[in-house]
Design a protein around this motif. Sequence first.
Motif, PDB file in Angstrom:
ATOM      1  N   PHE A 199       0.813  -1.211   0.000  1.00 32.05           N
ATOM      2  CA  PHE A 199       0.000   0.000   0.000  1.00 32.05           C
ATOM      3  C   PHE A 199       0.851   1.267   0.000  1.00 32.05           C
ATOM      4  O   PHE A 199       2.012   1.262   0.419  1.00 32.05           O
ATOM      5  CB  PHE A 199      -0.910   0.018   1.236  1.00 32.05           C
ATOM      6  CG  PHE A 199      -1.835  -1.153   1.335  1.00 32.05           C
ATOM      7  CD1 PHE A 199      -2.930  -1.275   0.495  1.00 32.05           C
ATOM      8  CD2 PHE A 199      -1.621  -2.145   2.282  1.00 32.05           C
ATOM      9  CE1 PHE A 199      -3.790  -2.346   0.582  1.00 32.05           C
ATOM     10  CE2 PHE A 199      -2.477  -3.227   2.382  1.00 32.05           C
ATOM     11  CZ  PHE A 199      -3.559  -3.325   1.524  1.00 32.05           C
ATOM     12  N   ASN A 200       0.224   2.355  -0.445  1.00 31.87           N
ATOM     13  CA  ASN A 200       0.803   3.685  -0.249  1.00 31.87           C
ATOM     14  C   ASN A 200      -0.332   4.693  -0.083  1.00 31.87           C
ATOM     15  O   ASN A 200      -1.445   4.496  -0.577  1.00 31.87           O
ATOM     16  CB  ASN A 200       1.699   4.093  -1.426  1.00 31.87           C
ATOM     17  CG  ASN A 200       0.899   4.464  -2.672  1.00 31.87           C
ATOM     18  OD1 ASN A 200       0.570   3.604  -3.482  1.00 31.87           O
ATOM     19  ND2 ASN A 200       0.563   5.737  -2.824  1.00 31.87           N
ATOM     20  N   GLY A 201      -0.047   5.754   0.656  1.00 31.11           N
ATOM     21  CA  GLY A 201      -1.063   6.767   0.904  1.00 31.11           C
ATOM     22  C   GLY A 201      -0.523   7.844   1.809  1.00 31.11           C
ATOM     23  O   GLY A 201       0.697   8.045   1.916  1.00 31.11           O
ATOM     24  N   GLN A 202      -1.413   8.532   2.500  1.00 28.48           N
ATOM     25  CA  GLN A 202      -0.983   9.594   3.395  1.00 28.48           C
ATOM     26  C   GLN A 202      -2.057   9.860   4.447  1.00 28.48           C
ATOM     27  O   GLN A 202      -3.223   9.489   4.280  1.00 28.48           O
ATOM     28  CB  GLN A 202      -0.684  10.878   2.619  1.00 28.48           C
ATOM     29  CG  GLN A 202      -1.869  11.470   1.884  1.00 28.48           C
ATOM     30  CD  GLN A 202      -1.508  12.752   1.156  1.00 28.48           C
ATOM     31  OE1 GLN A 202      -2.353  13.349   0.516  1.00 28.48           O
ATOM     32  NE2 GLN A 202      -0.277  13.203   1.254  1.00 28.48           N
ATOM     33  N   ILE A 203      -1.632  10.494   5.522  1.00 31.69           N
ATOM     34  CA  ILE A 203      -2.528  10.951   6.582  1.00 31.69           C
ATOM     35  C   ILE A 203      -2.566  12.471   6.527  1.00 31.69           C
ATOM     36  O   ILE A 203      -1.526  13.130   6.561  1.00 31.69           O
ATOM     37  CB  ILE A 203      -2.056  10.476   7.965  1.00 31.69           C
ATOM     38  CG1 ILE A 203      -2.099   8.938   8.029  1.00 31.69           C
ATOM     39  CG2 ILE A 203      -2.917  11.067   9.078  1.00 31.69           C
ATOM     40  CD1 ILE A 203      -1.546   8.367   9.315  1.00 31.69           C
TER      41      ILE A 203
END
Length: 262
Positions: A199-203
């Motif tokens: 996975f990859n993403g951000q907060i």
Amino acid sequence: MNCLEFRRRLLTDPLSGDEDLLAHEATCAACAPFAQDLRAREIRMRSLLQNVVPPPGLAERVSLAARFEQRAERRRQWWYSAAAAVLLTVGVSMVSLFSTSIERTNVALAQSVINHIEDEASHLRAAHPVPTARVNWVFKRFGAELAADIGPVHFAAECLMRKRNGVHLVMPGKMGPVTVFFMPGEMTDTAMPITSARFNGQIVPTDWGSIAVVGEAGETVDGLGERLAAAVRWPASTQAGVSVPVGGNLLAASRLTQQKNG
């Protein structure tokens, strides 16, 4: 579906996304708290099991014991005693974890998000949009409301986010499903990346907590968290930092704050 059948099926799979179960929970005031508490306990137990760390050197001790057993039969009983002591240490450590805390307080927020997605990976397989009324209903449980269209949603539910409940959404992306967590009370100063082998993403920080957006590797999520933050209106009590316990209702907390200030 009656309450007995609802609870029997929920005990079989507390994290089930079955529409019949969700529909009963949405309309039954007696079963809804039961379901929330059961899901929270299930997630906490999974967190505990994933967080147990064996004592340092345990593998080496076991290997050494095996070699000595082959060389000297007379030392067998001594090594059995040593293994029993190691198992006793692990058991005492697990009891200590239960008695003090079963939350992953030492796990960074980003890693907690990844753990949560992996724990509930079955939701990533949801392939059909849920009704907008269902999405609105989930947000209303927190005293929040949609101020703009956020696009198709394939899964929507209230879910435990470390120490507080939040909103768990699954939305379609270009590379696959995109998980979105609305996390009241999880305050961050700046946006932070989320990365793993899959996975990859951000907060993204907000006035009331934070939003995590996570997709499959290669998914572009830039700007999605900010767009979702602007599309959902949260109650003033959340923005002021009122802490709501697991299973709590932010709208109720807002009314309580108004009463105190009145």
